[in-house]
Design an enzyme around this catalytic site. Structure first.
Site, PDB file in Angstrom:
ATOM      1  CE1 TYR A  25      15.099  70.937  -0.231  1.00  0.00           C
ATOM      2  CE2 TYR A  25      15.161  71.858   1.988  1.00  0.00           C
ATOM      3  CZ  TYR A  25      15.701  71.039   1.010  1.00  0.00           C
ATOM      4  OH  TYR A  25      16.839  70.306   1.286  1.00  0.00           O
ATOM      5  CB  THR A  54      25.680  70.095   2.553  1.00  0.00           C
ATOM      6  OG1 THR A  54      25.240  69.754   3.867  1.00  0.00           O
ATOM      7  CG2 THR A  54      26.730  69.113   2.092  1.00  0.00           C
ATOM      8  NE  ARG A  75      16.502  64.542 -13.109  1.00  0.00           N
ATOM      9  CZ  ARG A  75      16.063  65.736 -12.779  1.00  0.00           C
ATOM     10  NH1 ARG A  75      14.912  66.163 -13.242  1.00  0.00           N
ATOM     11  NH2 ARG A  75      16.778  66.532 -12.004  1.00  0.00           N
ATOM     12  CB  ALA A  95      13.406  60.661  -8.258  1.00  0.00           C
ATOM     13  CB  THR A 115      24.158  62.375 -10.859  1.00  0.00           C
ATOM     14  OG1 THR A 115      23.008  63.142 -10.465  1.00  0.00           O
ATOM     15  CG2 THR A 115      23.700  61.136 -11.598  1.00  0.00           C
ATOM     16  CE  LYS A 172      14.677  67.559   1.392  1.00  0.00           C
ATOM     17  NZ  LYS A 172      15.256  66.292   0.935  1.00  0.00           N
ATOM     18  N   GLY A 206      26.872  65.871  -5.352  1.00  0.00           N
ATOM     19  CA  GLY A 206      26.635  66.246  -3.958  1.00  0.00           C
ATOM     20  C   GLY A 206      26.629  65.091  -2.973  1.00  0.00           C
ATOM     21  CB  ILE A 207      24.440  64.540  -0.014  1.00  0.00           C
ATOM     22  CG1 ILE A 207      24.741  65.913   0.630  1.00  0.00           C
ATOM     23  CG2 ILE A 207      24.228  63.483   1.063  1.00  0.00           C
ATOM     24  CD1 ILE A 207      23.552  66.554   1.358  1.00  0.00           C
TER      25      ILE A 207
HETATM   26  N1  LIG Z   1      22.962  70.905   0.169  1.00  0.00           N
HETATM   27  C1  LIG Z   1      22.324  71.210   1.276  1.00  0.00           C
HETATM   28  O1  LIG Z   1      22.644  72.216   1.939  1.00  0.00           O
HETATM   29  C2  LIG Z   1      21.213  70.332   1.756  1.00  0.00           C
HETATM   30  C3  LIG Z   1      20.663  70.591   3.023  1.00  0.00           C
HETATM   31  C4  LIG Z   1      19.632  69.783   3.484  1.00  0.00           C
HETATM   32  C5  LIG Z   1      19.173  68.738   2.724  1.00  0.00           C
HETATM   33  N2  LIG Z   1      19.714  68.498   1.495  1.00  0.00           N
HETATM   34  C6  LIG Z   1      19.172  67.374   0.733  1.00  0.00           C
HETATM   35  O2  LIG Z   1      20.214  66.521   0.320  1.00  0.00           O
HETATM   36  C7  LIG Z   1      19.806  65.796  -0.855  1.00  0.00           C
HETATM   37  C8  LIG Z   1      20.910  65.837  -1.872  1.00  0.00           C
HETATM   38  O3  LIG Z   1      21.066  67.168  -2.335  1.00  0.00           O
HETATM   39  P1  LIG Z   1      22.485  67.822  -2.637  1.00  0.00           P
HETATM   40  O4  LIG Z   1      22.633  68.967  -1.732  1.00  0.00           O
HETATM   41  O5  LIG Z   1      23.538  66.796  -2.692  1.00  0.00           O
HETATM   42  O6  LIG Z   1      22.192  68.451  -4.084  1.00  0.00           O
HETATM   43  P2  LIG Z   1      22.563  67.968  -5.560  1.00  0.00           P
HETATM   44  O7  LIG Z   1      24.046  67.911  -5.708  1.00  0.00           O
HETATM   45  O8  LIG Z   1      21.801  68.881  -6.444  1.00  0.00           O
HETATM   46  O9  LIG Z   1      21.997  66.487  -5.655  1.00  0.00           O
HETATM   47  C9  LIG Z   1      20.640  66.223  -5.890  1.00  0.00           C
HETATM   48  C10 LIG Z   1      20.517  64.845  -6.504  1.00  0.00           C
HETATM   49  O10 LIG Z   1      19.128  64.564  -6.697  1.00  0.00           O
HETATM   50  C11 LIG Z   1      18.945  64.095  -8.010  1.00  0.00           C
HETATM   51  N3  LIG Z   1      17.623  64.429  -8.521  1.00  0.00           N
HETATM   52  C12 LIG Z   1      16.952  65.603  -8.447  1.00  0.00           C
HETATM   53  N4  LIG Z   1      15.770  65.502  -9.103  1.00  0.00           N
HETATM   54  C13 LIG Z   1      15.719  64.239  -9.606  1.00  0.00           C
HETATM   55  C14 LIG Z   1      14.772  63.517 -10.373  1.00  0.00           C
HETATM   56  N5  LIG Z   1      13.601  64.064 -10.792  1.00  0.00           N
HETATM   57  N6  LIG Z   1      15.048  62.253 -10.728  1.00  0.00           N
HETATM   58  C15 LIG Z   1      16.212  61.680 -10.341  1.00  0.00           C
HETATM   59  N7  LIG Z   1      17.146  62.282  -9.610  1.00  0.00           N
HETATM   60  C16 LIG Z   1      16.889  63.561  -9.245  1.00  0.00           C
HETATM   61  C17 LIG Z   1      20.045  64.766  -8.831  1.00  0.00           C
HETATM   62  O11 LIG Z   1      20.308  63.976  -9.981  1.00  0.00           O
HETATM   63  P3  LIG Z   1      20.022  64.429 -11.512  1.00  0.00           P
HETATM   64  O12 LIG Z   1      20.064  65.917 -11.563  1.00  0.00           O
HETATM   65  O13 LIG Z   1      21.115  63.748 -12.276  1.00  0.00           O
HETATM   66  O14 LIG Z   1      18.680  63.871 -11.833  1.00  0.00           O
HETATM   67  C18 LIG Z   1      21.211  64.744  -7.858  1.00  0.00           C
HETATM   68  O15 LIG Z   1      21.903  63.530  -7.979  1.00  0.00           O
HETATM   69  C19 LIG Z   1      18.498  66.444  -1.304  1.00  0.00           C
HETATM   70  O16 LIG Z   1      17.401  65.651  -0.885  1.00  0.00           O
HETATM   71  C20 LIG Z   1      18.496  67.772  -0.565  1.00  0.00           C
HETATM   72  O17 LIG Z   1      17.190  68.263  -0.355  1.00  0.00           O
HETATM   73  C21 LIG Z   1      20.727  69.257   1.011  1.00  0.00           C
END
Ligand SMILES: NC(=O)c1ccc[n+]([C@@H]2O[C@H](COP(=O)([O-])OP(=O)(O)OC[C@H]3O[C@@H](n4cnc5c(N)ncnc54)[C@H](OP(=O)(O)O)[C@@H]3O)[C@@H](O)[C@H]2O)c1
Length: 264
Positions: free
Chosen positions: A172, A205, A54, A80, A31, A176, A33-34
């Site tokens: 975290y 990111t 969600r 999730a 919903t 991971k 970001g990535i």
């Molecule tokens: N941003 C970075 O620098 C970075 C670096 C390394 C790894 N990552 C990884 O990349 C992935 C995406 O993160 P992002 O950076 O794009 O952040 P984000 O924009 O916060 O996206 C996180 C996504 O996960 C979903 N989510 C979280 N808890 C959930 C739950 N209980 N049920 C269903 N959906 C859930 C959120 O949806 P809802 O809130 O709508 O539920 C949202 O769509 C994550 O696994 C993160 O750990 C990010």
């Protein structure tokens, strides 16, 4: 094209090459970001996408925007942390499209805390549930459909935190590292079923989780050799490669995309 167009954010910036034409993809956690960028890109590349989160309002808007551009995407509200809802997601997708080719496990949360202050339930358990258990459960319920279909591709989202210490995000980093090892183990377990299992390991990111100018951003950005954070679409392109048949001989791989962070 050299580099990323300014403001590319969550949208694709190159011409579609139909790299996923005819494929059915599930993207969990999409919903913002990535995951949102993956949804936009995979649909642009010809996949039929079922994506989750969600936040229904955001999900419905992404779905409408993809359809307005001629793509096919369906939003499902899925927590999730619920195995039953994840199982229903796999069943729904297979019933709607007759198969599942691609699974991207991307839901994640990041909680920062000094280690001794960590609340085991609110921090450690919640982080493991969202970041690791959800991926485990979704693989469990999707792999039988992939076996029935003669194969598939799973792309899990790990992190640079799977490799490097995160002293203020210990839960975290542990979650991971678990994703990385789960990925490798499943790659071997299902290699003979033509199911490839890989992970992307994003660095800093800008997304819902990491916003420009927040404390984590300010601490990490000066350490990034390319001197900028990534845009979500840059991570989505890595996932696209691993998800596609272009990566047909690649399994158990950690695709590290950090702008050079961690090399020195
Ligand atoms: N941003 C970075 O620098 C970075 C670096 C390394 C790894 N990552 C990884 O990349 C992935 C995406 O993160 P992002 O950076 O794009 O952040 P984000 O924009 O916060 O996206 C996180 C996504 O996960 C979903 N989510 C979280 N808890 C959930 C739950 N209980 N049920 C269903 N959906 C859930 C959120 O949806 P809802 O809130 O709508 O539920 C949202 O769509 C994550 O696994 C993160 O750990 C990010």
């Amino acid at each position: 094209m050299y580099g990323l167009a300014a403001g590319a954010g969550n949208r694709q910036v190159m011409k579609s090459m139909d790299r996923l034409k005819g494929k059915v993809a599930i993207i969990v956690g999409a919903t913002s970001g990535i995951g949102e960028a993956m949804t936009n890109l995979f649909a642009q590349e010809g996949a039929k996408v079922v994506f989750t989160g969600r936040r229904e309002e955001l999900g419905k808007k992404i779905e409408a925007d993809v359809r307005a551009r001629g793509g096919e995407a369906t939003f499902r509200r899925v927590d999730a942390n619920s195995e039953a809802e994840l199982e229903a997601l796999a069943d729904f997708t297979a019933e709607k499209y007759g198969k599942i080719d691609i699974l991207c496990n991307n839901a994640g949360i990041l909680i920062s805390n000094e280690f001794t202050q960590i609340d085991l339930e609110k921090d450690f358990d919640a982080t493991i549930a969202t970041n690791l258990r959800s991926q485990f459960a979704m693989c469990k319920h999707t792999i039988p459909y992939m076996i029935r279909n003669g194969g598939g591709s799973i792309v899990n989202t790990a992190s640079i935190g799977a490799f490097f210490a995160m002293p203020f995000q210990v839960s975290y980093a542990a979650s991971k590292a678990g994703v990385k090892q789960m990925t490798r183990s499943l790659a071997i377990a299902y290699a003979d079923k033509n199911i490839r299992v890989n992970c992307i390991c994003p660095g800093l990111t800008h997304s819902g989780m990491e916003k420009s100018g927040d404390a984590f951003d300010n601490a990490v950005l000066p350490l990034v050799p390319v001197k900028r954070a990534a845009q979500p679409i840059e991570m989505a392109y890595g996932a696209l490669y691993l998800a596609s048949d272009e990566a047909s001989y690649t399994t158990g791989h950690d695709l590290i995309m950090t702008g050079g962070l961690g090399l020195q």
